[in-house]
Each structure stands twice: as C-alpha cells, then as structure tokens.
Design a protein around this motif. Structure first.
Motif, mmCIF file in Angstrom:
data_model
loop_
_atom_site.group_PDB
_atom_site.id
_atom_site.type_symbol
_atom_site.label_atom_id
_atom_site.label_comp_id
_atom_site.label_asym_id
_atom_site.label_seq_id
_atom_site.Cartn_x
_atom_site.Cartn_y
_atom_site.Cartn_z
ATOM 1 N N PHE A 129 0.826 -1.208 0.000
ATOM 2 C CA PHE A 129 0.000 0.000 0.000
ATOM 3 C C PHE A 129 0.866 1.266 0.000
ATOM 4 O O PHE A 129 0.526 2.252 -0.636
ATOM 5 C CB PHE A 129 -0.940 0.015 1.213
ATOM 6 C CG PHE A 129 -2.143 -0.885 1.059
ATOM 7 C CD1 PHE A 129 -2.353 -1.614 -0.098
ATOM 8 C CD2 PHE A 129 -3.085 -1.000 2.079
ATOM 9 C CE1 PHE A 129 -3.464 -2.443 -0.252
ATOM 10 C CE2 PHE A 129 -4.200 -1.815 1.944
ATOM 11 C CZ PHE A 129 -4.387 -2.539 0.775
ATOM 12 N N GLU A 130 1.996 1.219 0.727
ATOM 13 C CA GLU A 130 2.893 2.383 0.729
ATOM 14 C C GLU A 130 3.467 2.612 -0.670
ATOM 15 O O GLU A 130 3.582 3.748 -1.129
ATOM 16 C CB GLU A 130 4.032 2.197 1.744
ATOM 17 C CG GLU A 130 4.866 3.477 1.850
ATOM 18 C CD GLU A 130 6.034 3.356 2.811
ATOM 19 O OE1 GLU A 130 6.162 4.232 3.673
ATOM 20 O OE2 GLU A 130 6.812 2.399 2.685
ATOM 21 N N GLU A 131 3.810 1.520 -1.332
ATOM 22 C CA GLU A 131 4.321 1.603 -2.710
ATOM 23 C C GLU A 131 3.268 2.246 -3.628
ATOM 24 O O GLU A 131 3.580 3.097 -4.462
ATOM 25 C CB GLU A 131 4.645 0.180 -3.193
ATOM 26 C CG GLU A 131 5.267 0.099 -4.571
ATOM 27 C CD GLU A 131 5.395 -1.368 -5.013
ATOM 28 O OE1 GLU A 131 4.958 -1.670 -6.131
ATOM 29 O OE2 GLU A 131 5.896 -2.195 -4.224
ATOM 30 N N ASP A 132 1.997 1.846 -3.446
ATOM 31 C CA ASP A 132 0.911 2.425 -4.249
ATOM 32 C C ASP A 132 0.793 3.923 -3.997
ATOM 33 O O ASP A 132 0.590 4.705 -4.931
ATOM 34 C CB ASP A 132 -0.433 1.752 -3.903
ATOM 35 C CG ASP A 132 -0.465 0.286 -4.313
ATOM 36 O OD1 ASP A 132 0.376 -0.128 -5.129
ATOM 37 O OD2 ASP A 132 -1.338 -0.448 -3.791
ATOM 38 N N ILE A 133 0.912 4.338 -2.706
ATOM 39 C CA ILE A 133 0.816 5.765 -2.363
ATOM 40 C C ILE A 133 1.961 6.526 -3.020
ATOM 41 O O ILE A 133 1.775 7.593 -3.615
ATOM 42 C CB ILE A 133 0.828 5.968 -0.829
ATOM 43 C CG1 ILE A 133 -0.472 5.439 -0.207
ATOM 44 C CG2 ILE A 133 1.028 7.441 -0.469
ATOM 45 C CD1 ILE A 133 -0.449 5.325 1.315
ATOM 46 N N THR A 134 3.184 5.973 -2.940
ATOM 47 C CA THR A 134 4.363 6.617 -3.538
ATOM 48 C C THR A 134 4.180 6.778 -5.045
ATOM 49 O O THR A 134 4.458 7.842 -5.610
ATOM 50 C CB THR A 134 5.643 5.791 -3.244
ATOM 51 O OG1 THR A 134 5.761 5.640 -1.824
ATOM 52 C CG2 THR A 134 6.886 6.489 -3.779
ATOM 53 N N ASN A 135 3.677 5.722 -5.686
ATOM 54 C CA ASN A 135 3.464 5.781 -7.140
ATOM 55 C C ASN A 135 2.408 6.810 -7.512
ATOM 56 O O ASN A 135 2.567 7.538 -8.500
ATOM 57 C CB ASN A 135 3.042 4.405 -7.681
ATOM 58 C CG ASN A 135 4.183 3.399 -7.612
ATOM 59 O OD1 ASN A 135 5.345 3.779 -7.522
ATOM 60 N ND2 ASN A 135 3.864 2.118 -7.641
ATOM 61 N N SER A 136 1.335 6.889 -6.718
ATOM 62 C CA SER A 136 0.268 7.841 -7.037
ATOM 63 C C SER A 136 0.741 9.280 -6.829
ATOM 64 O O SER A 136 0.258 10.197 -7.472
ATOM 65 C CB SER A 136 -0.972 7.574 -6.181
ATOM 66 O OG SER A 136 -0.718 7.895 -4.827
ATOM 67 N N MET A 137 1.720 9.466 -5.925
ATOM 68 C CA MET A 137 2.220 10.825 -5.652
ATOM 69 C C MET A 137 3.164 11.325 -6.728
ATOM 70 O O MET A 137 3.414 12.519 -6.830
ATOM 71 C CB MET A 137 2.919 10.860 -4.288
ATOM 72 C CG MET A 137 1.949 10.811 -3.135
ATOM 73 S SD MET A 137 2.769 11.092 -1.574
ATOM 74 C CE MET A 137 3.242 12.815 -1.731
ATOM 75 N N SER A 138 3.678 10.420 -7.551
ATOM 76 C CA SER A 138 4.613 10.854 -8.595
ATOM 77 C C SER A 138 3.890 11.742 -9.616
ATOM 78 O O SER A 138 4.497 12.559 -10.284
ATOM 79 C CB SER A 138 5.246 9.647 -9.294
ATOM 80 O OG SER A 138 4.231 8.857 -9.889
ATOM 81 N N ASN A 139 2.557 11.596 -9.732
ATOM 82 C CA ASN A 139 1.777 12.433 -10.654
ATOM 83 C C ASN A 139 1.001 13.515 -9.907
ATOM 84 O O ASN A 139 0.108 14.126 -10.466
ATOM 85 C CB ASN A 139 0.777 11.552 -11.423
ATOM 86 C CG ASN A 139 1.480 10.444 -12.177
ATOM 87 O OD1 ASN A 139 2.533 10.667 -12.743
ATOM 88 N ND2 ASN A 139 0.900 9.250 -12.176
ATOM 89 N N SER A 140 1.339 13.703 -8.627
ATOM 90 C CA SER A 140 0.553 14.634 -7.810
ATOM 91 C C SER A 140 1.423 15.798 -7.351
ATOM 92 O O SER A 140 2.646 15.701 -7.292
ATOM 93 C CB SER A 140 -0.004 13.874 -6.600
ATOM 94 O OG SER A 140 -0.463 14.766 -5.624
#
Length: 322
Positions: free
Chosen positions: A79-90
């Motif tokens: 889940f942390e990996e998913d959050i990190t990935n979603s933040m790359s476009n944020s």
C-alpha cells in the motif's frame, strides 16, 4: 484460547479479517493473481478474498501469528508503494499514511480500548500508529471496524499488539460476521447520474460517488458563471440552482439531523447544498426536506440523507420520489 503470547509470537493459529475497497483488493491480487500468490508463499499465511461483485471485500488472513505478521507487513508495504506511485503524478508534498481497516468482533473491542481508553492509548503511544475503533457495528453483524494508519512499521507493531489482545480476550458469545453486500443491479440513470437500487433506496453508483463529491464541491449554487473550474471537461462550471423536495418519515428524521444538528450540518458541508427541514405538522407522520443547489449538490445531499437513515423506511417507500 489459553495461551501466553511472547514477544516473538507463538504458533497459535489466528484469523484476522480486513475490510478493503475494490482498488485496494486489486493491488493485493496483482496481475493474474501474482501478488497475492507471492504473499501467500512468502508469509506462509492463508489469504482468502471474498467474492468480487461488492464495492467492499473481506480479506481473511489465517495462520500462526508470525505468518500473519509477515502477511500484514507485505500488505502495508504494498500500500505504501501504491501511495508513492500515485504521488509521482501529484502536486501534494506530504505523503498520506498507509491505512488498513480490521474487522473485529464487538465483544473484543472493549479489551482493545481498555478501561477509560487506557489500552488503545498505550498502543498508539508505543507503536506511533493511529488507531480508531468504530462506535457502531458494521451492518447486519456483531463486528466493528478498527482503522489503523501510519507507516508500515508502525502498522506492523500495532497489529502485533492487537493480536495479543485478541488472543488474551477471546470473543464472547456468537459472532455474526460482516458480509459486504454485492453491488446492486440494475443501474438507473437520473439527472445525469448513475444509481443502483439497494432495497428500497436509490444509491449513487460507487464510481459515481467521488465524481458527485467533486462536482458538488466545485459547483456551489450561488457562484457567478465562469468563476469556478469545471470538474469535468464539457460541463458547465456552475449550473443554475434548483430545488428538490423529499418527504421523510418522522421516525427517521432524528438519524438525519443527528445530535444537536451535527449530522445535517455535515451533510450541508459535504454536499454544498442548502437543506431545510420543515417543522413537524400535527397529525402527519412525515417531515418535508427541501434541498437547494446544483444537480450535483442535490444528488450528493440525497445520497448522504439516505445513508444517514440507516433503518429501512417502515412505510416501504423510496426516499427518492420519481
């Protein structure tokens, strides 16, 4: 269960249930089931996921305590990996915490909270995780949601302590497990929104709810045209305000107003709509609610009013008139 639990964990078989949204479950399953297969193999825990036609799913993890902790660690880091990935476009600068929702028998929640909240405070302070125990039981069950959020390491330590409590204080009496309801069909369209029929009520389609909220927040009824950014291309930024009326049975009105008006104020704030509740009329078993706002404001307000009146309408009527 007669067991002393040491710091290292014992080979005591334990079952922990998690409540997840569809997107979270998709992340756990992975392409062709590869991620969940890897989690099962590396942790040694049994990981079962409830049927797939529900907006929410139950993930059941069973095994010795050390296997459960490994499985939780893998889920938290995923889940942390998913959050990190979603933040790359944020553009957001602060990283939100990882959040997991456990489903725990209500009879064990008292031990988890402790006298005067002492146990839950101790868990928060020693692990650094935030822990919240829901006040109400999940629908049609004797289980409550326990929400844990923090860093993956904090969550793992928190789960260890919760497991200790659960082993030392087994459930009392029979537990009725929470089973998420399947997404209802058919889907109907009204006012440009998709709704599913659940029992007697029309509920915005799960994928529509986020869109409704975004629209409602970006379209206040009294903003001059052109001063807000459209939530979706091609949509007028601020449609003209309109009025919608509902009639609600008197015995449900308290659920909608809430203690000292807290619930209705929350609905006004979330939906962006103006909501007026008529005074009780002598001899009438119903109250009239008037909602003013854009179609998006009204749709979201209707949904939130419907969700607040958790008890079924004793008169068997749809809250949303045709």
């Amino acid at each position: 269960m007669e067991s002393k639990v040491s710091e290292g964990g014992l080979n005591v078989t334990l079952t922990i249930r998690l409540l997840m949204h569809g997107k979270e479950v998709g992340s756990i399953i992975g392409k062709k089931g590869e991620t969940v297969k890897k989690m099962r193999e590396e942790s040694g825990a049994r990981i079962n996921i409830s049927e797939g036609n529900c907006p929410e799913r139950i993930v059941t993890i069973t095994g010795p305590t050390d296997a459960i902790f490994k499985a939780f660690a893998m889920i938290a880091y995923k889940f942390e990996e998913d959050i990190t990935n979603s933040m790359s476009n944020s553009t957001a600068t602060s990283k939100p915490p990882v959040t997991l929702r456990l489903v725990v028998p209500a009879s064990q929640c008292g031990s988890l909270i402790g006298k005067g909240g002492s146990k839950i405070k101790e868990i928060r302070e020693s692990t650094g995780a935030q822990v919240q125990v829901a006040g109400d039981m999940l629908p049609n069950s004797t289980e409550r949601a326990v929400t844990i959020s923090g860093t993956p390491d904090a969550i793992i330590q928190c789960v260890k302590q919760i497991c200790v409590v659960m082993l030392e204080s087994p459930p009392k009496g029979a537990t009725i497990p929470y089973r998420p309801k399947p997404a209802s069909t058919p889907v109907i369209f009204a006012g440009g929104q998709a709704y599913t029929i659940q029992g007697q009520y029309a509920i915005p389609h799960p994928d529509q709810l986020t869109k409704l909220h975004q629209l409602a927040m970006q379209q206040t009824p009294f903003t001059p045209l052109g001063q807000t950014t459209p939530a979706f291309p091609g949509l007028d930024a601020s449609p003209p305000a309109s009025t919608h009326e509902l009639t609600i049975p008197n015995d449900l009105i308290g659920c909608i107003i809430g203690r000292q008006g807290t619930k209705i104020n929350e609905i006004r704030q979330m939906s962006g709509a103006q909501i007026k509740i008529a005074n009780a009329t002598e001899g009438s078993s119903e109250r009239q609610i008037t909602i003013t706002g854009t179609p998006a404001n009204i749709s979201l307000a209707q949904y939130l009013i419907n969700a607040s009146s958790a008890d079924p309408d004793p008169h068997g009527r749809n809250i949303f008139p045709a």
